[in-house]
Scaffold this active site. Structure first.
Site, short mmCIF file in Angstrom:
data_model
loop_
_atom_site.label_atom_id
_atom_site.label_comp_id
_atom_site.label_asym_id
_atom_site.label_seq_id
_atom_site.Cartn_x
_atom_site.Cartn_y
_atom_site.Cartn_z
N SER A 15 0.00 47.46 52.79
CA SER A 15 -0.89 48.29 52.32
C SER A 15 -1.98 48.30 52.88
O SER A 15 -2.92 49.32 53.34
CB SER A 15 -0.91 48.42 50.83
N TYR A 53 4.25 52.05 52.16
CA TYR A 53 2.97 51.46 51.68
C TYR A 53 1.97 52.50 51.30
O TYR A 53 1.14 52.16 50.06
CB TYR A 53 2.27 50.32 52.59
N LYS A 196 -9.76 37.26 40.24
CA LYS A 196 -9.87 38.32 39.77
C LYS A 196 -8.18 38.74 39.31
O LYS A 196 -7.86 39.56 38.43
CB LYS A 196 -10.64 39.38 40.25
N ASP A 249 -14.76 43.65 41.65
CA ASP A 249 -13.21 43.59 41.88
C ASP A 249 -12.57 43.31 40.60
O ASP A 249 -11.26 43.85 40.28
CB ASP A 249 -13.02 42.63 42.99
N THR A 253 -9.25 45.89 39.45
CA THR A 253 -8.01 45.24 39.36
C THR A 253 -7.81 45.28 38.06
O THR A 253 -6.32 45.59 37.59
CB THR A 253 -7.99 43.92 40.02
N1 LIG Z 1 -3.37 46.55 49.02
C1 LIG Z 1 -4.69 46.47 48.63
O1 LIG Z 1 -5.32 47.24 48.07
C2 LIG Z 1 -5.43 45.23 48.99
C3 LIG Z 1 -5.00 44.04 49.24
N2 LIG Z 1 -5.65 42.96 49.61
C4 LIG Z 1 -4.99 41.64 49.87
O2 LIG Z 1 -4.66 41.92 51.12
C5 LIG Z 1 -3.37 40.85 51.41
C6 LIG Z 1 -2.37 41.67 51.82
O3 LIG Z 1 -1.91 42.64 50.88
P1 LIG Z 1 -1.32 44.01 51.04
O4 LIG Z 1 -1.33 44.61 52.39
O5 LIG Z 1 -1.36 44.87 50.01
O6 LIG Z 1 0.20 43.52 50.68
P2 LIG Z 1 1.64 44.42 51.01
O7 LIG Z 1 2.68 43.64 50.30
O8 LIG Z 1 1.43 45.79 50.91
O9 LIG Z 1 1.77 44.07 52.64
C7 LIG Z 1 1.97 42.73 52.95
C8 LIG Z 1 2.26 43.00 54.49
O10 LIG Z 1 2.27 41.49 54.99
C9 LIG Z 1 3.90 41.40 55.72
N3 LIG Z 1 4.12 40.10 55.88
C10 LIG Z 1 4.61 39.22 54.64
N4 LIG Z 1 4.87 38.07 55.29
C11 LIG Z 1 4.91 37.87 56.32
C12 LIG Z 1 5.09 36.99 57.46
N5 LIG Z 1 5.19 35.84 57.17
N6 LIG Z 1 4.93 37.54 58.81
C13 LIG Z 1 4.23 38.72 59.09
N7 LIG Z 1 4.15 39.73 58.29
C14 LIG Z 1 4.02 39.35 56.92
C15 LIG Z 1 4.62 42.25 54.90
O11 LIG Z 1 5.69 42.79 55.87
C16 LIG Z 1 3.80 43.46 54.69
O12 LIG Z 1 3.87 44.29 55.78
C17 LIG Z 1 -3.40 40.35 49.97
O13 LIG Z 1 -3.97 39.01 50.03
C18 LIG Z 1 -4.13 41.12 49.03
O14 LIG Z 1 -4.60 40.49 47.68
C19 LIG Z 1 -7.06 42.92 49.23
C20 LIG Z 1 -7.74 44.09 49.11
C21 LIG Z 1 -7.03 45.52 49.01
O1 LIG Z 2 -7.51 43.67 45.58
C1 LIG Z 2 -7.34 44.58 45.40
C2 LIG Z 2 -8.16 45.72 44.95
O2 LIG Z 2 -9.60 45.23 45.39
C3 LIG Z 2 -5.76 44.92 45.25
O3 LIG Z 2 -5.22 44.43 44.05
P1 LIG Z 2 -3.75 44.11 43.85
O4 LIG Z 2 -3.23 43.23 44.49
O5 LIG Z 2 -3.74 44.03 42.24
O6 LIG Z 2 -3.03 45.54 44.07
#
Ligand SMILES: NC(=O)C1=CN([C@@H]2O[C@H](COP(=O)(O)OP(=O)(O)OC[C@H]3O[C@@H](n4cnc5c(N)ncnc54)[C@H](O)[C@@H]3O)[C@@H](O)[C@H]2O)C=CC1
Ligand SMILES: O=C(CO)COP(=O)(O)O
Length: 348
Positions: A15, A53, A196, A249, A253
Site C-alpha cells: 500500500s 492494496y 502510535k 499520527d 491511526t
Molecule cells: N499503508 C499505509 O498507509 C502506511 C504504511 N506505513 C508503513 O509502511 C510499511 C509498509 O507498510 P504497507 O505498505 O502498508 O504494508 P502492506 O502490507 O500493504 O505491503 C507490504 C509489502 O511488502 C512486501 N513484503 C513483505 N515482506 C517482504 C519481503 N521479505 N521482501 C520483499 N517484499 C516484502 C509485501 O509483499 C507487500 O507488497 C509499514 O512499516 C507501515 O507501518 C507508513 C505510513 C502509511
Molecule cells: O501509519 C499509518 C498512517 O499514518 C498507517 O497505519 P496502519 O498501519 O495502522 O494502517
C-alpha cells in the site's frame, strides 16, 4: 517551485510503497517500483493498478514495475524502502548483494525491532556496509496510503542526522497535495511513528468492546504521555511528540477506518483471537511486534507504560481485553501534571 527530476526506486509494492510511487510520479520523477510478487508487477505495468492494496486507483504511467531488484537499481542513488519492519534486514541484504554504489536510503516503515530494540534507521546503519550508505532519511507522519493515492491533502515529516539529506527528500516529495516538513529529531520521529500503532490497537479494542469516544480520547492522550515518556528517555525531543509524527499520527491511526492496527484491535475487542485476526488482515499490522519491543524497552529504561503493558497482556498472555481495561481504570490515583513533568525528564 522548480522541481528537480530524479531517478528513484521504491522498494516494496504494498500500500505505502505504491502510494509514495504515485506522489513521486506526479512530481515528474522516473519511478521504478520493485515488488517480489511478479503477477502484481505485471498488473502495475499492464493495467496501471495495484488492486490488492489500492483498489481501483489508476497509477500514473510514469511508474514502471520491476520484479528484478538488480534491474530496478541500475543507475539509482536514492531508494525508498517501503516494506514491513520484519522484512527490512532481508531486503537490505538483497540490495547490497546486487547494488555496489552508495545509496541514500529513505525508510517509511513504522516499527522497532524486538530483542535488539533498534530503530529502523539503526537497523539500516547496521545492515548496510558504510561505503554503500550515503544517508538515512525517515519519512513519517499521519498518512494513510488510501487517501494519499486519491491525492487528498496530507502532511508528513522528513528527518535525518544530516538536515541537507532530509531537505533533499522534502524537495523530491513535496507537492500541493503532499506537504513535507523537516525535523532534525530522528529519534523522536521514528519512536512516535512506531509506538502510535500500539495505541491504535488499544483504541480498536475499546471500540470493539463498545466503549465510546471518551475511552478513545483517554487512550490517545495518555498514550501520547507514555510514548513521550519512553521516547525522551531514548533521546528524543519532547516537542516532536506534539508534531505530525507524534500526536498527528496518533490521531489518524486511532480514528481512521483505514488503519490496519485499529481494525485488528477492533476485531480483538469483539472477541476474535490474534492469529485469526492477522490471518484475515492480508496486510501488515506493525503494532503487534512493536508492542513486544516497547514492553521490553519500558523495562530496560524503567519507564511506566501501562497501556502498552495491558496490550502486551492481551496479545501475548491471553488476557481478556475487558479485564485489562478494568485494571487500567482501577490503578492507584495520580496527578496528571506530575506525570507530564516526568515526560520532560525533570523527575525520575
Ligand atoms: N499503508 C499505509 O498507509 C502506511 C504504511 N506505513 C508503513 O509502511 C510499511 C509498509 O507498510 P504497507 O505498505 O502498508 O504494508 P502492506 O502490507 O500493504 O505491503 C507490504 C509489502 O511488502 C512486501 N513484503 C513483505 N515482506 C517482504 C519481503 N521479505 N521482501 C520483499 N517484499 C516484502 C509485501 O509483499 C507487500 O507488497 C509499514 O512499516 C507501515 O507501518 C507508513 C505510513 C502509511
Ligand atoms: O501509519 C499509518 C498512517 O499514518 C498507517 O497505519 P496502519 O498501519 O495502522 O494502517
Amino acid at each position: 517551485m522548480e522541481q528537480i527530476r530524479e531517478k528513484v526506486a521504491v522498494v516494496g509494492a504494498g500500500s505505502w510503497g505504491t502510494a509514495l510511487a504515485l506522489v513521486l510520479a506526479d512530481n515528474g520523477h522516473e519511478v521504478r517500483l520493485w515488488g517480489h510478487n511478479p503477477s502484481q508487477i505485471d498488473e502495475i505495468n499492464q493495467n496501471h493498478t495495484n488492486t490488492k492494496y489500492l483498489g481501483d486507483v489508476i497509477l500514473p504511467e510514469g511508474i514502471i514495475g520491476y520484479s528484478s531488484l538488480e534491474e530496478a537499481l541500475v543507475g539509482i542513488d536514492t531508494i525508498i524502502l517501503a516494506v514491513p519492519t520484519k522484512a527490512i534486514r532481508e531486503v537490505l541484504n538483497k540490495i547490497t548483494t546486487v547494488h555496489k554504489h552508495p545509496l541514500t536510503v529513505v525508510h517509511v516503515s513504522k516499527g522497532i525491532e524486538p530483542d535488539t530494540f533498534l530503530r529502523i534507521s539503526e537497523m539500516i546503519e547496521e545492515e548496510m556496509p558504510e561505503e554503500l550508505l550515503k544517508d538515512v532519511v525517515v519519512l513519517s507522519g499521519p498518512s494513510h496510503a488510501e487517501e494519499v493515492s486519491l491525492r487528498h491533502p496530507t502532511t508528513v515529516t522528513a528527518s535525518s542526522k544530516r538536515m541537507e539529506a532530509a531537505e533533499k527528500i522534502q524537495d523530491i516529495f513535496i507537492n500541493n497535495n503532499f506537504r513535507v516538513y523537516t525535523n532534525p529529531d530522528i529519534v523522536g520521529v521514528e519512536i512516535g511513528g512506531a509506538l502510535k500503532n500500539i495505541i491504535a490497537l488499544a483504541a480498536g479494542i475499546t471500540d470493539g468492546l463498545g466503549y465510546g469516544d471518551n475511552a478513545k480520547a483517554a487512550l490517545i492522550t495518555r498514550g501520547l504521555t507514555e510514548i513521550a515518556r519512553l521516547g525522551t528517555k531514548m533521546g528524543a525531543s519532547p516537542l516532536t511528540f506534539s508534531g505530525l509524527t507524534g500526536i498527528g499520527d496518533l490521531i489518524v491511526t486511532c480514528t481512521s477506518v483505514h488503519s490496519r492496527n485499529w481494525r485488528a484491535g477492533n476485531l480483538l475487542g469483539k472477541g476474535h483471537n490474534l492469529q485469526e485476526v492477522l490471518d484475515n488482515m492480508g496486510m501488515v499490522v506493525e503494532g503487534v511486534r512493536t508492542t513486544k519491543a516497547a514492553y521490553q524497552l519500558a523495562q530496560k529504561y524503567e519507564v511506566r507504560m501501562p497501556i502498552t503493558t495491558a496490550l502486551y497482556n492481551v496479545l501475548f498472555n491471553n488476557a481478556s481485553p475487558k479485564d485489562e481495561v478494568d485494571k487500567l481504570m482501577a490503578r492507584v490515583k495520580t496527578h496528571e501534571m506530575e506525570d507530564l513533568t516526568n515526560v520532560l525528564g525533570e523527575k525520575d
